[in-house]
Design an enzyme around this catalytic site. Structure first.
Site, PDB file in Angstrom:
ATOM      1  N   LYS A  13      11.217   0.573   5.007  1.00  0.00           N
ATOM      2  CA  LYS A  13      11.157  -0.506   5.925  1.00  0.00           C
ATOM      3  C   LYS A  13      10.960  -2.046   5.301  1.00  0.00           C
ATOM      4  O   LYS A  13      11.722  -2.762   5.663  1.00  0.00           O
ATOM      5  CB  LYS A  13       9.654  -0.581   7.078  1.00  0.00           C
ATOM      6  CG  LYS A  13       9.934   0.804   8.032  1.00  0.00           C
ATOM      7  CD  LYS A  13       8.455   0.424   8.754  1.00  0.00           C
ATOM      8  CE  LYS A  13       7.251   0.765   8.065  1.00  0.00           C
ATOM      9  NZ  LYS A  13       6.936   1.948   7.394  1.00  0.00           N
ATOM     10  N   ARG A  88       1.646  -0.594  15.281  1.00  0.00           N
ATOM     11  CA  ARG A  88       1.457   0.977  14.887  1.00  0.00           C
ATOM     12  C   ARG A  88       0.662   1.612  15.841  1.00  0.00           C
ATOM     13  O   ARG A  88       0.660   2.972  15.516  1.00  0.00           O
ATOM     14  CB  ARG A  88       0.800   0.825  13.414  1.00  0.00           C
ATOM     15  CG  ARG A  88       1.653   0.966  12.319  1.00  0.00           C
ATOM     16  CD  ARG A  88       0.649   0.810  11.171  1.00  0.00           C
ATOM     17  NE  ARG A  88       1.109   1.510   9.855  1.00  0.00           N
ATOM     18  CZ  ARG A  88       1.497   0.818   8.958  1.00  0.00           C
ATOM     19  NH1 ARG A  88       1.815  -0.491   9.179  1.00  0.00           N
ATOM     20  NH2 ARG A  88       1.755   1.248   7.524  1.00  0.00           N
ATOM     21  N   ARG A 127       6.905   5.806  -6.103  1.00  0.00           N
ATOM     22  CA  ARG A 127       6.515   4.428  -5.706  1.00  0.00           C
ATOM     23  C   ARG A 127       5.100   4.032  -6.396  1.00  0.00           C
ATOM     24  O   ARG A 127       4.731   3.177  -6.916  1.00  0.00           O
ATOM     25  CB  ARG A 127       6.651   3.751  -4.300  1.00  0.00           C
ATOM     26  CG  ARG A 127       6.328   2.520  -4.029  1.00  0.00           C
ATOM     27  CD  ARG A 127       6.674   2.078  -2.703  1.00  0.00           C
ATOM     28  NE  ARG A 127       5.565   2.317  -1.883  1.00  0.00           N
ATOM     29  CZ  ARG A 127       5.491   2.225  -0.613  1.00  0.00           C
ATOM     30  NH1 ARG A 127       6.665   1.493  -0.025  1.00  0.00           N
ATOM     31  NH2 ARG A 127       4.531   2.509   0.228  1.00  0.00           N
ATOM     32  N   ARG A 133       0.119   1.060  -6.323  1.00  0.00           N
ATOM     33  CA  ARG A 133      -0.655   0.807  -4.944  1.00  0.00           C
ATOM     34  C   ARG A 133      -1.728   1.819  -4.729  1.00  0.00           C
ATOM     35  O   ARG A 133      -1.322   3.020  -5.023  1.00  0.00           O
ATOM     36  CB  ARG A 133       0.554   0.874  -3.873  1.00  0.00           C
ATOM     37  CG  ARG A 133       0.836  -0.515  -3.097  1.00  0.00           C
ATOM     38  CD  ARG A 133       1.762  -0.473  -2.149  1.00  0.00           C
ATOM     39  NE  ARG A 133       1.179   0.463  -1.058  1.00  0.00           N
ATOM     40  CZ  ARG A 133       1.938   0.085   0.161  1.00  0.00           C
ATOM     41  NH1 ARG A 133       3.089  -0.426   0.185  1.00  0.00           N
ATOM     42  NH2 ARG A 133       1.507   0.721   1.360  1.00  0.00           N
ATOM     43  N   ARG A 144      -1.140   9.114   5.658  1.00  0.00           N
ATOM     44  CA  ARG A 144      -0.515   7.961   6.300  1.00  0.00           C
ATOM     45  C   ARG A 144       0.704   8.855   7.065  1.00  0.00           C
ATOM     46  O   ARG A 144       0.969   7.985   8.301  1.00  0.00           O
ATOM     47  CB  ARG A 144      -0.070   7.162   5.166  1.00  0.00           C
ATOM     48  CG  ARG A 144      -1.077   6.069   4.741  1.00  0.00           C
ATOM     49  CD  ARG A 144      -0.877   5.730   3.427  1.00  0.00           C
ATOM     50  NE  ARG A 144       0.313   4.813   3.586  1.00  0.00           N
ATOM     51  CZ  ARG A 144       1.159   4.585   2.387  1.00  0.00           C
ATOM     52  NH1 ARG A 144       1.044   5.225   1.309  1.00  0.00           N
ATOM     53  NH2 ARG A 144       2.281   3.720   2.532  1.00  0.00           N
TER      54      ARG A 144
HETATM   55  P1  AMP Z   1       2.155  -0.881   4.720  1.00  0.00           P
HETATM   56  O1  AMP Z   1       2.419  -1.825   3.668  1.00  0.00           O
HETATM   57  O2  AMP Z   1       2.841  -1.275   6.297  1.00  0.00           O
HETATM   58  O3  AMP Z   1       2.279   0.828   4.487  1.00  0.00           O
HETATM   59  O4  AMP Z   1       0.605  -0.989   5.090  1.00  0.00           O
HETATM   60  C1  AMP Z   1      -0.285  -0.657   4.249  1.00  0.00           C
HETATM   61  C2  AMP Z   1      -1.859  -0.247   4.830  1.00  0.00           C
HETATM   62  O5  AMP Z   1      -2.004  -1.455   5.502  1.00  0.00           O
HETATM   63  C3  AMP Z   1      -1.682   0.835   6.094  1.00  0.00           C
HETATM   64  O6  AMP Z   1      -1.883   2.160   5.596  1.00  0.00           O
HETATM   65  C4  AMP Z   1      -2.875   0.524   6.931  1.00  0.00           C
HETATM   66  O7  AMP Z   1      -4.012   0.879   6.186  1.00  0.00           O
HETATM   67  C5  AMP Z   1      -2.769  -1.009   6.988  1.00  0.00           C
HETATM   68  N1  AMP Z   1      -2.046  -1.670   7.841  1.00  0.00           N
HETATM   69  C6  AMP Z   1      -0.682  -2.243   8.001  1.00  0.00           C
HETATM   70  N2  AMP Z   1      -0.262  -2.553   8.982  1.00  0.00           N
HETATM   71  C7  AMP Z   1      -0.976  -2.081  10.009  1.00  0.00           C
HETATM   72  C8  AMP Z   1      -1.182  -2.051  11.488  1.00  0.00           C
HETATM   73  N3  AMP Z   1      -0.239  -2.573  12.052  1.00  0.00           N
HETATM   74  N4  AMP Z   1      -2.346  -1.419  11.867  1.00  0.00           N
HETATM   75  C9  AMP Z   1      -3.107  -0.950  11.275  1.00  0.00           C
HETATM   76  N5  AMP Z   1      -3.332  -0.816   9.934  1.00  0.00           N
HETATM   77  C10 AMP Z   1      -2.180  -1.402   9.072  1.00  0.00           C
END
Ligand code: AMP
Length: 186
Positions: A13, A88, A127, A133, A144
Site C-alpha cells: 500500500k 481500518r 522488510r 521497524r 496484524r
Molecule cells: P501501517 O504503517 O499502516 O502498517 O500502520 C502501522 C501501525 O500503526 C498499525 O499496526 C497500527 O498499530 C497503527 N495504525 C495505523 N493506522 C491506523 C488506523 N487507521 N487505526 C488504528 N491503528 C492504526
C-alpha cells in the site's frame, strides 16, 4: 481527487500510494507514518500509540479520527489526497464519511490491493530485517494480519455497497501494479 487505499499488511500500500500521489499530484496521507512521527517526537499521542503499535494492535478509533479530521481539513488537502492505512475499522469508515461530508469532500474511490497471504508474511519479515521497524517481527506480523481480516476486511463490503470499491491485484512488479491502479481510476 480524494481516494483511499487498503489491503493486508505487506501488500505494498505504502509503496503504491507514494507512486500514485506523484502521478496524480495529490497528497499521500499515511496514518502509520503520522503515528510513527508522533512516536518519534514522543508526543502525548505518540506515547499512547506506541503501546498499541508495538504489539500490532490498532490504535483506538477516536485518536485516528481526530488525527485524520485535523489533517484533511487543511488547505493543502483541497486538491486531493490518498489515504493509506485509514480507515481500518467500521467506526473509522463511518467517521471518515461524516468528516468528509462536513467539509464538502467527496470520496471517489476505495482501492483494495490483494495478494497471496504467504507471500505477504515473507515480504514483511524481509522488510523488518531491512528497516528495523519494531512491528515487523513474525509474531506481530501475524497479529496484524489477523486484525486486518477481522476488522478491516469488512470495510470492503462497506465500500462495495457505496459502489466505489475497486479491487486490484497487488502481485507482480511495482510499476505494473501502479499501472493497474491508474487504469481502474480512469
Ligand atoms: P501501517 O504503517 O499502516 O502498517 O500502520 C502501522 C501501525 O500503526 C498499525 O499496526 C497500527 O498499530 C497503527 N495504525 C495505523 N493506522 C491506523 C488506523 N487507521 N487505526 C488504528 N491503528 C492504526
Amino acid at each position: 481527487m480524494k481516494l483511499l487505499i487498503m489491503g493486508p499488511p505487506g501488500v505494498g500500500k505504502g509503496t503504491q500510494a507514494d507512486r500514485i500521489k506523484d502521478k496524480l499530484k495529490i497528497l499521500h496521507l499515511s496514518t502509520g507514518d503520522i503515528l510513527r512521527a508522533e512516536v518519534e517526537a514522543k508526543s502525548a499521542i505518540g506515547v499512547d500509540a506506541k503501546l498499541y503499535m508495538d504489539f500490532g494492535k490498532l490504535v483506538p478509533d477516536h485518536i485516528l479520527i481526530e488525527i485524520v479530521k485535523e489533517r484533511i481539513s487543511k488547505d493543502d488537502c483541497e486538491n486531493g489526497y490518498l489515504l493509506d492505512g485509514f480507515p481500518r475499522t467500521l467506526p473509522q469508515a463511518e467517521g471518515l464519511d461524516e468528516m468528509m461530508h462536513s467539509i464538502g469532500h467527496d470520496l471517489e474511490c476505495a482501492i483494495s490491493l490483494t495478494a497471496d497471504e504467504d507471500e505477504l508474511v515473507e515480504r514483511l519479515i524481509k522488510r523488518g530485517k531491512e528497516s528495523g521497524r519494531s512491528d515487523d517481527t513474525p509474531e506481530v506480523i501475524r497479529n496484524r494480519q489477523k486484525i486486518y481480516w477481522e476488522q478491516t476486511a469488512p470495510l470492503l463490503d462497506f465500500y462495495r455497497g457505496k459502489g466505489i470499491l475497486k479491487e486490484v491485484d497487488g502481485s507482480g512488479e511495482i510499476p505494473e501494479i501502479t499501472e493497474r491502479i491508474l487504469d481502474v481510476l480512469k
